[in-house]
Write a protein that holds these residues in place. Structure first.
Motif, PDB file in Angstrom:
ATOM      1  N   GLU A 312       0.832  -1.201   0.000  1.00 46.07           N
ATOM      2  CA  GLU A 312       0.000   0.000   0.000  1.00 46.07           C
ATOM      3  C   GLU A 312       0.867   1.251   0.000  1.00 46.07           C
ATOM      4  N   GLU A 313       1.953   1.222   0.776  1.00 43.63           N
ATOM      5  CA  GLU A 313       2.866   2.362   0.816  1.00 43.63           C
ATOM      6  C   GLU A 313       3.530   2.578  -0.544  1.00 43.63           C
ATOM      7  N   MET A 314       3.891   1.478  -1.201  1.00 42.84           N
ATOM      8  CA  MET A 314       4.556   1.581  -2.499  1.00 42.84           C
ATOM      9  C   MET A 314       3.617   2.151  -3.564  1.00 42.84           C
ATOM     10  N   MET A 315       2.315   1.935  -3.388  1.00 41.06           N
ATOM     11  CA  MET A 315       1.338   2.465  -4.340  1.00 41.06           C
ATOM     12  C   MET A 315       0.886   3.877  -3.986  1.00 41.06           C
ATOM     13  N   LEU A 316       1.328   4.382  -2.837  1.00 42.70           N
ATOM     14  CA  LEU A 316       0.864   5.688  -2.377  1.00 42.70           C
ATOM     15  C   LEU A 316       1.204   6.785  -3.376  1.00 42.70           C
ATOM     16  N   ALA A 317       2.421   6.754  -3.893  1.00 38.26           N
ATOM     17  CA  ALA A 317       2.834   7.792  -4.840  1.00 38.26           C
ATOM     18  C   ALA A 317       1.916   7.825  -6.052  1.00 38.26           C
ATOM     19  N   ARG A 318       1.620   6.660  -6.599  1.00 41.22           N
ATOM     20  CA  ARG A 318       0.739   6.599  -7.772  1.00 41.22           C
ATOM     21  C   ARG A 318      -0.682   7.036  -7.419  1.00 41.22           C
ATOM     22  N   GLY A 319      -1.163   6.591  -6.275  1.00 47.82           N
ATOM     23  CA  GLY A 319      -2.535   6.893  -5.898  1.00 47.82           C
ATOM     24  C   GLY A 319      -2.781   8.367  -5.650  1.00 47.82           C
ATOM     25  N   ARG A 320      -1.766   9.080  -5.166  1.00 48.22           N
ATOM     26  CA  ARG A 320      -1.941  10.492  -4.837  1.00 48.22           C
ATOM     27  C   ARG A 320      -1.504  11.419  -5.959  1.00 48.22           C
ATOM     28  N   LEU A 321      -1.070  10.842  -7.065  1.00 47.05           N
ATOM     29  CA  LEU A 321      -0.456  11.650  -8.111  1.00 47.05           C
ATOM     30  C   LEU A 321      -1.402  12.672  -8.726  1.00 47.05           C
ATOM     31  N   VAL A 322      -2.582  12.233  -9.167  1.00 52.56           N
ATOM     32  CA  VAL A 322      -3.433  13.107  -9.989  1.00 52.56           C
ATOM     33  C   VAL A 322      -3.798  14.410  -9.276  1.00 52.56           C
ATOM     34  N   PRO A 323      -4.395  14.370  -8.074  1.00 51.06           N
ATOM     35  CA  PRO A 323      -4.716  15.648  -7.428  1.00 51.06           C
ATOM     36  C   PRO A 323      -3.479  16.472  -7.094  1.00 51.06           C
ATOM     37  N   THR A 324      -2.355  15.788  -6.863  1.00 48.76           N
ATOM     38  CA  THR A 324      -1.138  16.485  -6.464  1.00 48.76           C
ATOM     39  C   THR A 324      -0.506  17.249  -7.619  1.00 48.76           C
ATOM     40  N   LEU A 325      -0.908  16.950  -8.852  1.00 49.02           N
ATOM     41  CA  LEU A 325      -0.342  17.653 -10.002  1.00 49.02           C
ATOM     42  C   LEU A 325      -0.564  19.159  -9.911  1.00 49.02           C
ATOM     43  N   SER A 326      -1.638  19.554  -9.234  1.00 44.71           N
ATOM     44  CA  SER A 326      -1.916  20.983  -9.098  1.00 44.71           C
ATOM     45  C   SER A 326      -0.891  21.696  -8.231  1.00 44.71           C
ATOM     46  N   ARG A 327      -0.004  20.936  -7.608  1.00 42.57           N
ATOM     47  CA  ARG A 327       1.016  21.532  -6.749  1.00 42.57           C
ATOM     48  C   ARG A 327       2.350  21.726  -7.467  1.00 42.57           C
ATOM     49  N   ILE A 328       2.394  21.449  -8.764  1.00 42.47           N
ATOM     50  CA  ILE A 328       3.648  21.633  -9.499  1.00 42.47           C
ATOM     51  C   ILE A 328       4.133  23.072  -9.395  1.00 42.47           C
ATOM     52  N   LYS A 329       3.191  23.999  -9.506  1.00 38.21           N
ATOM     53  CA  LYS A 329       3.540  25.419  -9.457  1.00 38.21           C
ATOM     54  C   LYS A 329       2.347  26.188  -8.917  1.00 38.21           C
ATOM     55  N   PRO A 330       2.559  27.149  -8.005  1.00 42.20           N
ATOM     56  CA  PRO A 330       1.437  27.922  -7.462  1.00 42.20           C
ATOM     57  C   PRO A 330       0.606  28.576  -8.564  1.00 42.20           C
ATOM     58  N   GLY A 331      -0.708  28.464  -8.433  1.00 35.02           N
ATOM     59  CA  GLY A 331      -1.606  29.055  -9.415  1.00 35.02           C
ATOM     60  C   GLY A 331      -1.928  28.147 -10.577  1.00 35.02           C
ATOM     61  N   ASN A 332      -1.277  26.978 -10.637  1.00 31.27           N
ATOM     62  CA  ASN A 332      -1.526  26.017 -11.704  1.00 31.27           C
ATOM     63  C   ASN A 332      -2.479  24.930 -11.221  1.00 31.27           C
ATOM     64  N   ARG A 333      -3.089  24.247 -12.150  1.00 36.30           N
ATOM     65  CA  ARG A 333      -3.900  23.069 -11.836  1.00 36.30           C
ATOM     66  C   ARG A 333      -3.806  22.100 -13.004  1.00 36.30           C
ATOM     67  N   LEU A 334      -4.202  20.860 -12.765  1.00 40.80           N
ATOM     68  CA  LEU A 334      -4.185  19.904 -13.863  1.00 40.80           C
ATOM     69  C   LEU A 334      -5.304  20.232 -14.843  1.00 40.80           C
TER      70      LEU A 334
END
Length: 701
Positions: A312-334
Motif C-alpha cells: 500500500e505504501e509503495m502504491m501511495l505515490a501513484r494513488g496520490r499523483l493526480v490531485p497532487t499535479l496541481s502543486r507543481i507550481k502555485p496558481g496552476n492546476r491539472l
C-alpha cells in the motif's frame, strides 16, 4: 403546480434543492467545464427515478445523473440546466450471492464499500479506479472505468451481469441475467455501459465477483532510461508472466511525488510498479523472473514486497499523483484534456516520448503516467488557468496528442469516458459509427433530455473549451475578486476530486455539496471570478464549516480549505452577511470579553480555593516564569480542565501566574468569523501576557 412541486411530492422537501448557491456546488467536476442545474434531487428508489423521468419527459426537462461527481470529462455536468439526480444516497448492497458469485447493488454503492463487504467472504470486485474510495458502481459502469488491475482482470464492463435502467419516458427495464451466460437478444447491458447516462439512468447493478487471490506481491523498478523501462515491460508481458497491474511514471510525474517517495528523483527517467497475484509459489517465481528481466535492462533499483501494508505504501505515490499535479507550481492546476489515451502496450514508451516532445515544442507542461500493462497512458497537462496565452498553446498540443493516438491505432479514451472533453474529437475515431450512436440515442431518448450536450450525440460542432469554467478569469482578469494571492492559488489548485467528502463532518450529516469542502471551493471560485456576490445563502454554506481541517487531511493535494473558508468569511463579514448566532458570539466577546457573555469576575470561579482567594485579593504574582491562560471554554464550560492542570503545576513547583479577571477571549472566534476586530484584541492580549515577563505560556484552550 410546477414540476419542482410535483417532484417534491415524490421525494420529499428534504430531498430537493433549487437555490442557486446549492446548484452552483454541483456545477463542477475534475474537468475544465461547468454546467449549472436548476434543481438537485436525491431520489431514494427506482420508483422515485421513474416518476421523476415521467415528469421530465412530459415537460421536456433535461436530466443528468450523478454519483460522486469524480468525472474528468464533464460527463456529470448539467450543461443545459434542468434536473440533476444525485444518486449517492441509493447506496445499499442488496444481495451478495456467494454460491453464484454475484452482488446486486444500488447505483450509489462505492467501489471500496462493495469490496469491503465482499472481503468478508474472500471475494472481490476487481475493477479499481484511482478513486475507488469515492467511485460509485453506476458511475463506473457509465464510463466503463477500470484501474491498474485491468491488465489481468479487465474493465468494469467485464464484471457487469445485468442492470436495472430507467429510460427517458420513465419505463423501467432489466438487462442481463444472474446466470453464467446468455445468448438471448441484443446485449443491452453493454449498450448502457459507457453511455454516461445519455440512454437511461442506472438504478441497480448486478456485479460479477471473483475469489480474492491467496497471495500478492508488488515490485518497484527504477530506470535511468525510458526506453529501457518500456523494453523491460514488453519482455515481462510477453514472457508468460500474468501481471495483475503494471504502472509507469515519467520523470515529470515523479517530481510531483518526490516527497512521498522520500528520495531524489532527478536521475530517474521512469518508475515501474508491477503487481502479481495468485498462487504464492507462482507469484514468487514470477517476481524473481521480473527482477531478472529488469536487471537485463539496467534497472537502477529493484525492490518488492508481499506485505500488504508495504504494498500500500509503495502504491501511495501513484494513488496520490493526480490531485497532487496541481502543486507543481502555485496558481496552476491539472487540465485533463487528451489525458486518457489508449495505445498498444508496446508503444507506451514511444507515446511518452512523443508527449514529452509535444510539451517542449509548445512550451507546456505534460506529466505522463498510466497503466502500461494495458496500454493506457495519461498525458495530463498542468497549466496556469488564468493565462490566455497558455490556453492558446495547449490547444495545438492537444491536437497533436489526439493525432498520436490515432496514428498508433489507439483510442482517445481508455477508461475516463467522453463527456464534453472528448466531444470535439470522438467522431474522428468512431467515424460513421457516430451516426449509429445518434440513431440509438434518438430511439431511446427522442426528446434529448438525458444528459444532453455530451459525447457529440448532437451534430453541433464541438470545441474542447465548450462550457469553459475559466473563461471569466481569462476574459476579465481585472474583475477578479481576489482573496489574496495565496488563497487564490489554493482555490485554483482544487480539482474537485471529492476526497474531502471522506472526512467532512457537515457533509456526513447533510449530504449536500454546499456543506462540503468541494462545494465550498466551487463557491469560492465563483465568488473569485465575479459570478456571485455575498449573500445569506452563501454565508450559510461557509459559516457551517467547522474548519476542523479533516478535508485537508483527506485531500491528496493538501488544499488549505480552512484558509479558503476564512478568506470568504472576511468578504461576507465586510458585506454584512453574518448569521445571527455568529453575530451573537461576536457581540459577547466585544461586550464581555468571552463567548458566553458571562461576567468577567466569574472567570476565576474555577480556580482552586487558595488561588481563587489570592486572585480576589489581588495578590497574584505580577511577574512569573510561566503564565497560565485559561481560555473561555475551560473558564466557563468545562469545569475540570483548569484544576487538572493547576494541580500538577503546583506539585511541580512551577513559577506561574494568571491574568485573573483581566483575562479575555483570545479573539480566535473573531478571526474564524472574518471579523476585523481580531487584530486589535489579539494585540491587546499579547501586551498583557508579555507584561507578566513569562517565558512560556500554558493553556488548555
Amino acid at each position: 403546480m410546477g414540476i419542482i412541486d410535483e417532484i417534491t411530492e415524490i421525494v420529499g422537501l428534504e430531498n430537493i434543492f433549487s437555490d442557486r448557491i446549492e446548484c452552483l456546488c454541483y456545477s463542477r467536476d475534475m474537468s475544465v467545464h461547468q454546467g449549472i442545474p436548476d434543481a438537485v434531487i436525491f431520489p431514494r428508489t427506482t420508483e422515485h427515478v421513474s416518476e421523476i423521468m415521467k415528469l421530465a419527459y412530459r415537460d421536456k426537462v433535461p436530466v443528468t445523473a450523478r454519483g460522486s461527481g469524480t468525472s474528468v470529462t464533464g460527463a456529470v455536468l448539467p450543461v443545459r440546466g434542468g434536473l440533476l439526480l444525485d444518486l449517492h444516497l441509493m447506496n445499499k448492497i442488496l444481495e451478495i450471492n456467494r454460491e453464484d458469485f454475484y452482488a446486486r447493488v444500488e447505483p450509489g454503492v462505492i467501489c471500496a464499500q462493495l469490496n469491503n463487504a465482499l472481503a468478508r467472504d474472500g471475494l472481490m470486485f476487481p475493477p479499481n479506479p484511482g478513486s475507488e474510495v469515492l467511485a460509485t458502481i453506476a458511475g463506473m459502469v457509465s464510463t466503463n472505468a477500470s484501474g491498474h488491475r485491468a491488465v489481468k482482470y479487465g474493465t468494469t464492463r467485464d464484471y457487469i451481469k445485468g442492470l436495472k435502467v430507467v429510460l427517458a419516458d420513465g419505463t423501467v427495464i432489466d438487462t442481463g441475467t444472474t446466470a453464467p451466460k446468455t445468448s438471448l437478444g441484443y446485449e443491452l447491458t453493454n449498450l448502457f455501459s459507457s453511455a454516461e447516462g445519455t440512454l437511461g439512468i442506472i438504478t441497480e447493478v448486478i456485479c460479477k465477483v471473483e475469489s480474492k487471490p491467496e497471495y500478492g506481491a508488488l515490485a518497484l523498478a527504477i530506470f535511468g532510461d525510458l526506453n529501457a523501462a518500456g523494453d523491460a515491460v514488453t519482455e515481462v508481458t510477453t514472457s508468460g508472466i500474468k501481471l495483475a497491474g503494471c504502472e509507469i511514471l515519467d520523470r515529470f510525474s515523479l517530481k510531483v511525488v518526490e516527497e512521498i517517495l522520500g528520495r531524489d528523483v532527478s536521475k530517474i527517467e521512469a518508475l515501474l510498479l508491477m503487481e502479481a497475484d495468485g498462487v504464492k509459489e507462482v507469484v514468487q517465481r514470477d517476481v524473481k523472473r521480473i527482477e531478472e528481466i529488469c536487471t537485463k535492462y539496467n534497472v537502477q533499483e529493484f525492490q518488492w514486497s508481499d506485505d500488504p501494508k508495504k504494498r500500500e505504501e509503495m502504491m501511495l505515490a501513484r494513488g496520490r499523483l493526480v490531485p497532487t499535479l496541481s502543486r507543481i507550481k502555485p496558481g496552476n492546476r491539472l487540465v485533463p484534456i487528451a489525458e486518457d489515451l489508449g495505445v498498444p502496450s508496446s508503444r507506451i514508451p514511444e507515446t511518452i516520448r512523443r508527449a514529452q516532445a509535444i510539451a517542449e515544442k509548445h512550451n507546456v507542461t505534460i506529466t505522463t503516467f498510466g497503466h502500461v500493462g494495458d496500454g493506457n497512458v495519461h498525458t495530463t497537462f498542468v497549466a496556469d488557468v488564468r493565462n490566455r496565452a497558455e490556453w492558446n498553446r495547449l490547444k495545438p498540443a492537444i491536437e497533436e496528442l489526439v493525432e498520436t493516438a490515432m496514428e498508433m491505432k489507439g483510442t482517445l479514451s481508455a477508461e475516463h469516458g467522453a463527456g464534453i472533453t472528448r466531444a470535439a474529437h470522438i467522431e474522428r475515431q468512431l467515424g460513421p459509427a457516430m451516426e449509429v450512436m445518434r440513431q440509438i440515442k434518438q430511439t431511446l431518448d427522442p426528446e434529448n433530455i438525458l444528459n444532453p450536450g455530451k459525447m457529440a450525440l448532437e451534430k453541433d460542432k464541438a470545441d474542447i473549451y465548450d462550457y469553459f469554467a475559466f473563461q471569466p478569469l481569462i476574459d476579465h482578469p481585472e474583475g477578479v475578486n481576489s482573496f489574496g494571492e495565496e488563497i487564490d492559488n489554493e482555490v485554483l489548485a482544487c480539482i474537485h476530486c471529492g476526497f474531502c467528502r471522506l472526512g467532512c463532518p457537515t457533509f456526513s450529516v447533510t449530504h449536500r455539496e454546499s456543506k462540503n469542502a468541494r462545494g465550498r471551493n466551487a463557491l469560492a471560485f465563483y465568488m473569485m471570478n465575479g459570478s456571485i456576490e455575498p449573500s445569506t445563502e452563501l454565508a450559510e454554506a461557509f459559516y457551517s464549516c467547522t474548519t476542523c481541517q479533516a478535508c485537508t487531511y483527506f485531500c491528496p493535494a493538501l488544499i488549505k480549505v480552512d484558509e479558503i473558508v476564512e478568506g470568504v468569511r472576511k468578504k461576507l463579514y465586510a458585506a454584512g452577511f453574518v448569521p445571527e448566532p455568529v453575530q451573537g458570539v461576536r457581540d459577547n466577546i466585544l461586550k464581555t470579553g468571552n463567548v458566553y457573555a458571562s461576567a468577567k469576575e466569574a472567570r476565576i470561579d474555577i480556580y482552586p480555593p487558595a488561588l481563587k482567594e489570592k486572585a480576589k485579593k489581588g495578590e497574584l504574582k505580577t511577574k512569573a516564569e510561566t503564565v497560565f491562560f485559561m481560555g473561555c471554554v475551560p473558564s466557563y464550560l468545562d469545569m475540570k480542565m483548569v484544576p487538572s492542570l493547576i494541580k500538577p503545576m503546583d506539585l511541580a513547583g512551577v513559577d506561574y501566574t494568571t491574568l485573573s479577571t483581566e483575562e479575555s477571549c483570545c479573539g480566535f472566534p473573531l478571526y474564524l468569523m472574518g471579523s476585523d476586530d481580531f487584530d486589535p484584541r489579539a494585540k491587546s492580549l499579547m501586551e498583557r501576557l508579555k507584561a507578566t515577563g513569562a517565558r512560556e505560556l500554558v493553556t488548555p484552550c
